[in-house]
Design an enzyme around this catalytic site. Sequence first.
Site, PDB file in Angstrom:
ATOM      1  N   ASN A   8      28.594   3.689  53.249  1.00 28.46           N
ATOM      2  CA  ASN A   8      29.484   2.985  54.168  1.00 28.46           C
ATOM      3  C   ASN A   8      28.991   1.551  54.236  1.00 28.46           C
ATOM      4  OD1 ASN A   8      30.638   1.777  56.504  1.00 28.46           O
ATOM      5  ND2 ASN A   8      31.023   3.782  57.390  1.00 28.46           N
ATOM      6  N   GLU A  48      34.640   1.984  54.318  1.00 29.62           N
ATOM      7  CA  GLU A  48      34.842   0.845  55.218  1.00 29.62           C
ATOM      8  C   GLU A  48      34.737  -0.481  54.449  1.00 29.62           C
ATOM      9  OE1 GLU A  48      34.253   0.865  59.672  1.00 29.62           O
ATOM     10  OE2 GLU A  48      32.428   1.866  59.018  1.00 29.62           O
ATOM     11  N   TYR A 153      36.561   8.596  54.203  1.00 31.91           N
ATOM     12  CA  TYR A 153      36.093   8.013  55.472  1.00 31.91           C
ATOM     13  C   TYR A 153      36.900   8.678  56.577  1.00 31.91           C
ATOM     14  CZ  TYR A 153      35.393   4.821  59.363  1.00 31.91           C
ATOM     15  OH  TYR A 153      35.105   4.303  60.598  1.00 31.91           O
ATOM     16  N   ASP A 194      31.568   9.153  54.726  1.00 25.58           N
ATOM     17  CA  ASP A 194      31.264   9.105  56.147  1.00 25.58           C
ATOM     18  C   ASP A 194      32.168  10.104  56.859  1.00 25.58           C
ATOM     19  OD1 ASP A 194      30.713   8.529  58.754  1.00 25.58           O
ATOM     20  OD2 ASP A 194      31.177   6.393  58.640  1.00 25.58           O
ATOM     21  N   ASN A 196      31.649  11.052  60.021  1.00 26.59           N
ATOM     22  CA  ASN A 196      31.677  10.660  61.437  1.00 26.59           C
ATOM     23  C   ASN A 196      31.354  11.812  62.389  1.00 26.59           C
ATOM     24  OD1 ASN A 196      31.984   7.971  62.388  1.00 26.59           O
ATOM     25  ND2 ASN A 196      33.971   7.848  61.379  1.00 26.59           N
ATOM     26  N   ASP A 300      25.253  -1.086  58.746  1.00 29.64           N
ATOM     27  CA  ASP A 300      24.701  -0.235  59.796  1.00 29.64           C
ATOM     28  C   ASP A 300      24.534   1.202  59.306  1.00 29.64           C
ATOM     29  OD1 ASP A 300      27.405   0.097  59.563  1.00 29.64           O
ATOM     30  OD2 ASP A 300      27.770   0.384  61.697  1.00 29.64           O
ATOM     31  N   HIS A 301      24.919   1.464  58.058  1.00 27.01           N
ATOM     32  CA  HIS A 301      24.677   2.751  57.403  1.00 27.01           C
ATOM     33  C   HIS A 301      23.742   2.530  56.215  1.00 27.01           C
ATOM     34  CE1 HIS A 301      28.076   5.245  59.180  1.00 27.01           C
ATOM     35  NE2 HIS A 301      28.347   4.022  59.618  1.00 27.01           N
ATOM     36  N   CYS A 506      13.119  -1.045  77.654  1.00 26.70           N
ATOM     37  CA  CYS A 506      13.035  -0.502  79.006  1.00 26.70           C
ATOM     38  C   CYS A 506      14.419  -0.588  79.660  1.00 26.70           C
ATOM     39  CB  CYS A 506      11.994  -1.238  79.837  1.00 26.70           C
ATOM     40  SG  CYS A 506      12.348  -3.001  80.106  1.00 26.70           S
TER      41      CYS A 506
END
EC number: 3.1.-.-
Length: 515
Positions: A8, A48, A153, A194, A196, A300-301, A506
């Site tokens: 992806n 994508e 996808y 992908d 998902n 991001d993949h 945090c």
Amino acid sequence: MLRVVSWNINGIRRPVQGVANQEPSNCAAVAVGRILDELDADIVCLQETKVTRDALTEPLAIVEGYNSYFSFSRNRSGYSGVATFCKDNATPVAAEEGLSGLFATQNGSVGCYGNMDEFTQEELRALDSEALLVLLFDTWEGKERILTLINVYCPHADPGRPERLVFKMRFYRLLQIRAEALLAAGSHVIILGDLNTAHRPIDHWDAVNLECFEEDPGRKWMDSLLSNLGCQSASHVGPFIDSYRCFQPKQEGAFTCWSAVTGARHLNYGSRLDYVLGDRTLVIDTFQASFLLPEVMGSDHCPVGAVLSVSSVPAKQCPPLCTRFLPEFAGTQLKILRFLVPLEQSPVLEQSVLQHNHQTRVQTCQNKAQVHSTRPRPSQAGSGRGQKNLKSYFQPSPNCPQASPDIELPSPPLMSTLMTPKTSEEEAVAKVVKGRAKASEAKDEKEVQTSFWKSVLAGPLRTPLCGGHREPCVMRTVKKPGPNLGRRFYMCARPRGPPTDPSSRCNFFLWSRPS
């Protein structure tokens, strides 16, 4: 050996790291070439791509040594989209878009669609518009075998839109019907891309804290589709196998997707959404390895892949869906006559049309001559009378009586009779009050100017420190629709990670200004 990789890419036109110094016009093309060289696979499936056909350039689509196939989303421009790059020694026999065959052409189609009576034509068209590629290959392993590869996808289910979950499950159902039909026809099938959905708790970083993780419809569908090699229960025997879990059944932290906004990849705080699924016989007999490539950046993949102990038999020519056959890339110039349809007319009709056009032109010339003859010349128009006054265009209304010039309006009373003279003491008090008011206004204006310049010259406010690490925070903006949309806030700048990890973010939160 046949090496297959899926990734992806989150936008094929985005330059990968290390290619930014290239020429802008050739940057994306260089990036695609480097991606293919780095992955070093016979078949590379991308998801994508986020590109439309009008934005697809020849250097981006046609790479030396490869034949490529693109499928564009028909629902949203620049959304999703998949592409498959095959080396010339792995040229497919057939290729088509979609699962139902609505977008397939007679030449080069794969076939074997199964029973889809439970879907309407509108539903099939909407599902196939999500962009998907089905390719058919000839392979050899002692004897000739047919291998069908589905580059997919799957739609994302937004928690705030329940109808998207229904659409996603219908897509899964259509995918399963097509894959089982291909298996029934005697072909081996690989589903990669992908999906998902994180299948099991080991495939998600925070499955313990998610409500009803096992009850998710997408995970139940994957349970019915996949076989669990370590379980003898008949309910877990499906037609396909998750190839990575076949080779790495207990590997923890094997994720393929991370949030880029929270920087979760730094601490491996992600999930496994990308798969290479194969039918049971194919995985058990020919799969030699299945792997993840988390070190490959640019999306991001991360890429996933598998190695098969078969050799591809390339087709003599590429299927018609190949991008090199598109008119804009085939080297054939398009003419405007190609978009026009010839209209056949009888001789009598043609003669009547010509007579009508001749009469129309004659009548038009006569009308123009008459207009020129009746139009007055400027010298003649101004000889009889002078320039009109603006008042000449207005007439008194018959309903409104006109005022007579003999009637005299009563004069207003004298101001001296209405006003009483002020005493000297009152004048002095008025002057004092007026002076104090002016002094107060000047003081207020001076204070406003002083506070403004102090705020400007003081510079930006000091960034607060987070409570967990006492480090400068980062400012974010609320993008979720609601009463706080557009407001800014401060939060910990560290990447997101497990709550038990002290080096992760945090829970510090502070609005940048009061509401």
